[in-house]
Enzyme design. Sequence first.
Site, short mmCIF file in Angstrom:
data_model
loop_
_atom_site.label_atom_id
_atom_site.label_comp_id
_atom_site.label_asym_id
_atom_site.label_seq_id
_atom_site.Cartn_x
_atom_site.Cartn_y
_atom_site.Cartn_z
N MET A 112 1.24 -1.10 0.09
CA MET A 112 -0.31 0.07 0.29
C MET A 112 0.98 0.97 0.24
O MET A 112 1.56 1.36 0.85
CB MET A 112 -0.86 -0.38 1.40
CG MET A 112 -1.87 -1.07 1.17
SD MET A 112 -3.61 -1.20 -0.21
CE MET A 112 -3.02 -3.07 -0.94
N CYS A 113 0.84 2.06 -0.60
CA CYS A 113 1.68 2.79 -0.68
C CYS A 113 1.35 3.74 -1.29
O CYS A 113 0.24 4.58 -2.96
CB CYS A 113 2.75 1.92 -1.78
SG CYS A 113 2.80 0.40 -1.38
N GLY A 114 2.54 4.94 -2.29
CA GLY A 114 2.52 5.90 -3.27
C GLY A 114 3.00 6.04 -3.92
O GLY A 114 4.59 5.40 -3.97
N ASP A 166 -3.78 2.48 2.39
CA ASP A 166 -3.52 3.79 1.67
C ASP A 166 -4.76 5.29 1.48
O ASP A 166 -4.46 5.99 1.88
CB ASP A 166 -2.65 4.11 0.88
CG ASP A 166 -2.51 2.22 -0.31
OD1 ASP A 166 -4.10 2.64 -0.19
OD2 ASP A 166 -1.92 2.85 -0.61
#
Lengths: 295, 227, 441
Positions: A1-3, C208
């Site tokens: 889960m990230c950018g 997120d």
Amino acid sequence: MCGIVGLFLKKEALRPQLGNMLTDMLITMTDRGPDSAGIAIYGDEAEGLKMTVQSDTPQTEFDGLDGALEAALGRKVTMKVVDTHAVLTIPDDAEDDARAFMKARGLRVMGVGSAMEIFKEIGLPKDVAARFGIRQMSGSHGIGHTRMATESAVTTMGAHPFSTGDDQCLVHNGSLSNHNQMRRVLTQKGFAPQTQNDTEVAACYISSRLAEGANLGEALEGTLDDLDGFFTFVVGTKNGFGVVRDPIACKPAVMAETEDYVAFGSEYRALANLPGIEAARVWEPEPATVYFWER
Amino acid sequence: MQTIDLATTPLRELNAALQAQAATTNQTEWLIENPKGAHAIAVGLDAPIEVTVNGPTGYYCAGMNKQATVHVKGSAGPGVAENMMSGTVVIDGDASQYAGATGHGGLLVIKGNASSRCGISMKGIDIVVYGNIGHMSAFMAQTGNLVVLGDAGANLGDSLYEARLFVRGSVKSLGSDCVEKEMRPEHIAILKDLLERSGADAKPEDFKRYGSARTLYNFHVDHAGEY
Amino acid sequence: MEKTPHTLPRESYTFSSAVNAEIRRAAATGIYDIRGAGTKRHLPHFDDLLFLGASMSRYPLEGYREKCDTSVTLGTRFAKKPIELKIPITIAGMSFGALSAPAKEALGRGATMAGTSTTTGDGGMTDEERGHSEKLVYQYLPSRYGMNPDDLRRADAIEVVIGQGAKPGGGGMLLGQKITQRVADMRNLPVGIDQRSACRHPDWTGPDDLEIKILELREITNWEKPIYIKVGGSRPYYDTALAVKAGADVVVLDGMQGGTAATQDVFIENVGLPTLACIRPAVQALQDLGMHRKVQLVVSGGIRSGADVAKALALGADAVSIGTAALIAIGELDPKWGAEYAALGTTADAYDDWHEGRDPAGITTQDPELMKRVDPEEAGRRLRNYLAVMTLETQTIARACGHNHVHNLEPEDLVALTMEAAAMAQVPLAGTNWIPGKTGL
């Protein structure tokens, strides 16, 4: 889960700005990934191969490392130390020997390539970028990543980008659901992932397909059939970068293109301060569709 | 006209100011500068005010809106006008995923394209998209109207309930239990009204109507493959 | 001539009469078995743990005279208005629709008298339950049935539901019988159809994105309401850590004994983690992040008594939540309706067709005649009594272990009767210092 952020420059004159632009983009994605950050920069091509290695105790480990490697290889080596990372330039045919040398010393190889250098560490993106002086780096294209760890450990080696082939790197937002099975298949094929991270499995998958003779487009297409779960991948190579999202495509992705650059962000915020963004073509990559830019 | 610059004003102050407006306010016009893709701009409003956002927004702009008119002069990120109850939201540019998701009422106008899952689980909202919409749009849509002047992506109206879908262009594929239906005079009337209210230049007669075949309303083994 | 002796008729363990009946049912209907309630299989549970109590090395507190506090505050991390409860036992989310209006009212009345909170469910908030619950947690679910900002703002806390113990990773399908006019109106659905519920939220996926959704919910509610994240027991270490990273005030962790209004039996019985096995990994995640007691942990799934409460707290939970037990307290499964249960082909204690809307007890139904059987005031008092007993039991154990607050119970107060429980709860097997996988003999 990230950018995820990515920037591919079309205009040569912007090269000195690459690190600065990517750093700003990366920092805007801090909320999506506060655990660790990393960046792959495709800079000036070296005479030979650039091997980026990492150590938790750089002062002792990097002291005299170039000399020792020179002695081991019997060939000329140069070294640039950047915080916990060192970029060693080695002859083209010395990669295997240099890897063995690093392994014996307990140093971690982050990536190898004629153009690519990889810097990644635990911590907030702004701190990671500052430690490595990413702002000052120039280059043709680069990919950055901020990580919110899901199931694998928050470690340097668990940070993205993952590089499993020369000048190749991959970052990922999502969560794969068949990575354990794929890890066993890839290990049998000789492309064993080094960490428990699902993303590294995807990187190894791409490398294995390229090694089998597929081009990058075909390798990315293959992820749609062979990898299960949720993913947006951004992949870097020496000459370009590619994007693919899974068919469900519920992780965010936005792209922008002008005459000067192609940019990728998990959110528009990452692109909001790029020059000329107001006039850029901005769109969301389609699900199950491979996008690729090459110079 | 009140102007709030997000480059210098925290989001909390902006939303608190907008949320504090009552039905009787005389401060009816608000301009928000420098949104730069920020999230949760102008959410939870409940007054007949007009808010203009001068640039692109991030996730959930105008989320859960009631009464207010929110006009984004730019593109909108995921979940614009999600769960809107009433009022109007207008996006000059494109909208990302989940536009108008679970909206119960009001009108959402997207002058560019909408991405995937436009109108997912809509519950009474009306959505008009000048351009195209992405895959899985109107998934499990319950009530309300989705009007698309351009084309629709794959699996339009999957597992649809009673929402009405009007598409002028092509439909890549229909989802489970979604079928083309006859366009009757009452549908032309609904469509005409929505096109007028959203300022869209299109003839109701050029649209096709899609709705639920209602075969999944009560489980039967013959349809097990559709689930 | 003597008859040849026969072997006794022997039923197969693999193909038992229950298994065979299910095969015949499936073959006749073509639909999987859908039912209410939680898992019915045997699982390692709190019954397999014992408290050591005080003796020479520890001193007990005097029952009823020396104070043993039971209060708990939920939502202390970011919310301006945390929820203060007198007892560490809350009422879990159960929808109007799944339950009758009098049943919801009874839960509100009982919880309010006991000084604790109730929770809405998939179907929105009714005026009755808001009116009768002093503290009401509003569930924010994938379906968003009845979801509106006014109810969000009149709630005392918001529980974002990612999953539940009976079906982690699953959506739902409520068969048509219970979708009456009022339920249909609240959910914007046609009357009498099957209600299919999505398994993911419609406008975000993953932690997120969840962080941004939480920002929106806080902005809409002036940062006042505690935000709970509810997950089903599956990967509690990661799920708890990610809920914290996404910005939760409270993590609600529902083990596989947790009930459901209607889910596939195959899901209830085969997916998830026993409650006992959920708690330690979740607490470990909180401790690793320095967030234990800062982000509160509420555990649910098969809590029945003060002993269960005390054991959950000792393993590191801040509070527990009850659903099935609360329904039984207000009259569900009451043997006094035995003849009617028999007419439905079941018994009082085995009844689980909660989705069919024919509950003789008038609780899991929308039938106007049946629901009259629930007197909300009387049922509310019963729930208050039951909560009082659980609380007294919890205090009794805490005092015996020398604690002046139930939150001071700790894993070291416990031993396990079985190796399974010792491994899952990470406490020593009784009489040894052996924690499987942790310590030597």
